[in-house]
Scaffold this active site. Structure first.
Site, mmCIF file in Angstrom:
data_model
loop_
_atom_site.group_PDB
_atom_site.id
_atom_site.type_symbol
_atom_site.label_atom_id
_atom_site.label_comp_id
_atom_site.label_asym_id
_atom_site.label_seq_id
_atom_site.Cartn_x
_atom_site.Cartn_y
_atom_site.Cartn_z
ATOM 1 N N TYR A 196 -1.048 28.345 -26.079
ATOM 2 C CA TYR A 196 -0.397 29.597 -26.484
ATOM 3 C C TYR A 196 -0.864 29.940 -27.911
ATOM 4 C CZ TYR A 196 3.243 32.533 -28.446
ATOM 5 O OH TYR A 196 3.896 33.523 -29.110
ATOM 6 N N ASP A 200 3.750 20.690 -23.107
ATOM 7 C CA ASP A 200 4.501 21.943 -23.097
ATOM 8 C C ASP A 200 4.704 22.321 -21.629
ATOM 9 O OD1 ASP A 200 5.299 24.618 -23.076
ATOM 10 O OD2 ASP A 200 4.333 25.031 -24.988
ATOM 11 N N ARG A 203 23.844 22.826 -38.456
ATOM 12 C CA ARG A 203 22.411 22.513 -38.388
ATOM 13 C C ARG A 203 22.166 21.147 -37.733
ATOM 14 N NH1 ARG A 203 20.006 21.133 -42.824
ATOM 15 N NH2 ARG A 203 21.302 22.514 -44.081
ATOM 16 N N LYS A 259 11.792 31.550 -21.924
ATOM 17 C CA LYS A 259 11.111 31.963 -20.702
ATOM 18 C C LYS A 259 11.978 31.640 -19.477
ATOM 19 C CE LYS A 259 7.804 33.154 -23.532
ATOM 20 N NZ LYS A 259 8.034 32.465 -24.770
HETATM 21 C C1 4LM Z 1 3.907 34.525 -24.413
HETATM 22 N N1 4LM Z 1 4.833 32.522 -25.279
HETATM 23 O O1 4LM Z 1 3.011 33.825 -23.914
HETATM 24 P P1 4LM Z 1 8.853 31.037 -28.442
HETATM 25 N N2 4LM Z 1 4.859 27.542 -25.513
HETATM 26 C C2 4LM Z 1 4.362 28.386 -24.590
HETATM 27 C C3 4LM Z 1 4.569 29.758 -24.724
HETATM 28 O O2 4LM Z 1 4.087 30.562 -23.785
HETATM 29 C C4 4LM Z 1 5.282 30.251 -25.839
HETATM 30 C C5 4LM Z 1 5.769 29.343 -26.786
HETATM 31 C C6 4LM Z 1 5.553 27.995 -26.577
HETATM 32 C C7 4LM Z 1 4.812 33.887 -25.381
HETATM 33 C C8 4LM Z 1 5.539 34.580 -26.303
HETATM 34 C C9 4LM Z 1 5.331 35.961 -26.736
HETATM 35 C C10 4LM Z 1 3.597 27.835 -23.432
HETATM 36 C C11 4LM Z 1 5.466 31.681 -26.024
HETATM 37 C C12 4LM Z 1 6.562 29.774 -27.983
HETATM 38 O O3 4LM Z 1 8.306 32.417 -28.291
HETATM 39 O O4 4LM Z 1 8.798 30.564 -29.860
HETATM 40 O O5 4LM Z 1 10.195 30.806 -27.769
HETATM 41 O O6 4LM Z 1 7.860 30.063 -27.588
HETATM 42 O O7 4LM Z 1 4.043 35.719 -24.087
#
Ligand code: 4LM
Length: 394
Positions: A93, A165, A40, A190
């Site tokens: 998001y 972000d 961890r 992503k």
């Molecule tokens: C989506 N997005 O948009 P995790 N920051 C941004 C994001 O687009 C996302 C996250 C954080 C999408 C997920 C289903 C700008 C996620 C969150 O999914 O926790 O790796 O990231 O389709």
């Protein structure tokens, strides 16, 4: 030679580490001896990825974690206390918004949503309680751009930490720290991973802030630890990041132009189009315009659903930045944590469709999209671009 000379470093699949003797174990816990302790707190495969992410983002240090939400929550829980305020942009998001709106506020942290595309709005909202200024640029789902340098300058007139972000861009397209931001967060699920086969996240910043986020936010609060195999897969993804991003950007630009010219389309949001009201900011702040497009069709929600269901190559799925082109409906999917009233207030319309342009042969993507748009009955194809007015993208 390190790792026996292996070109590709090994994956350390271990949860714990042996101490040569008891005193050494105690010293490691006390921070008086170097050496791994427990999964961890760190792992050599994770550490290599962190070195590479810090270098790519131009930060002193990085922390790799189990998801984008793990990155965001580990960072913010390390920075705020009851009574503090977070100022966040109006478009985020959906789960980031849910964390702010329903998570942070439960523990006495105020979240104020400000239109950060207007830097003077931040100047008016900033106060001594503001600990964090948080935004995405381009924002998910509607590609609004925030001026990182202008917002950072204003936030730093107070003691606020600026968190950007950078998921949509990756460090190849945009380096927020060089523009004045304090911390960068990523969903590595992503473009960084890039192949739709893992969920992960990262935070990049100063050594001191990353140490706090590792030992407070991650170790004791979220426990969002990245798996060694996922760290390895992200490093494999990084080897082709530049190649993939160049292709995502080139294809998205062509697809955005195609969509913008189609008679079935009401409005498009893509910062690479010259007609976008944020094109100049995009050129100043980004190395290229990214692989994400959002648009509204004439006929709103009904037309959007019809378009999505008519696609044959493009996959209906959330997430983004994968090799496959993905389409999704933010109001009912990624941005469903917003209430309809919040979506209306924050500019996420019911008819909005979001496209993550993938790495397939461009003409295959274009033929599929053109066919699905033509099925809406407004009859205009890629071959008969009409010169109709573009909508502004802000
Ligand atoms: C989506 N997005 O948009 P995790 N920051 C941004 C994001 O687009 C996302 C996250 C954080 C999408 C997920 C289903 C700008 C996620 C969150 O999914 O926790 O790796 O990231 O389709």
């Amino acid at each position: 030679m390190s790792h026996q000379g292996a070109l590709v470093p090994p994956v350390y699949m271990t949860s714990t580490y042996a101490f040569p003797d008891t005193a050494n174990g105690g010293d490691r816990f006390a921070g008086e001896q170097d050496g791994y302790i427990y999964g961890r707190l760190g792992n050599p495969t994770q550490a290599l990825l962190e070195e590479r992410l810090a270098s790519l983002e131009g930060g002193e240090a990085a922390l790799a974690v189990a998801s984008g939400m793990g990155a965001i929550t580990s960072a913010i829980w390390s920075l705020v206390e009851p009574g503090d305020e977070v100022i966040a942009d109006k478009t985020l998001y959906g789960c980031t918004f849910a964390f702010f709106q329903h998570g942070l506020t439960k523990f006495g942290v105020t979240v104020t949503y400000v239109d950060l595309t207007q830097p003077e709005a931040l100047a008016a909202a900033l106060n001594e309680k503001t600990k964090v200024v948080y935004f995405e640029t381009p924002s998910n789902p509607n590609n609004r751009l925030v001026d990182i340098a202008a917002i950072s300058d204003i936030a730093h007139t107070s003691c606020a930490t600026v968190i950007v972000d950078n998921t949509y861009c990756t460090p190849y397209l945009q380096q927020p720290i060089s523009l004045g931001a304090d911390l960068v967060v990523h969903s590595a699920t992503k473009y960084l991973g890039g192949h739709g086969d893992l969920v992960a996240g990262a935070v990049i910043g100063s050594k001191e802030s990353i140490e706090t986020i590792r030992y407070v936010g991650l170790k004791d609060m979220t426990g969002a630890v990245i798996a060694p195999m996922d760290a390895f897969l992200i490093m494999r993804g990084l080897k082709t990041l530049e190649l993939r991003m160049d292709r995502h950007c080139a294809s998205a630009h062509a697809v955005a132009t195609q969509i913008a010219e189609h008679k079935a389309v009401e409005r498009i949001y893509y910062p690479g189009l010259k007609e976008s009201s944020q094109h100049a900011l995009a050129k100043r702040q980004m190395h290229n315009f990214g692989g994400m497009i959002a648009f509204e069709l004439k006929g709103g929600l009904e037309a959007g659903v019809k378009f999505m269901d008519a696609l044959q190559l493009v996959t209906r799925a959330v997430s983004l930045g994968d090799a496959e082109t993905l389409v999704q409906h933010p109001a009912s999917m990624t941005h469903s944590p917003y209430t309809p009233e919040e979506r209306a207030e924050f500019g996420i319309s019911d008819g909005l469709v979001r496209l993550s342009v993938g790495l397939e042969t461009l003409s295959d993507i274009q033929v599929d999209i053109d066919r699905a748009l033509d099925a809406l009955g407004h009859s205009a194809s890629i071959c008969s671009l009409s010169g109709r007015a573009f909508a502004a993208s802000a």
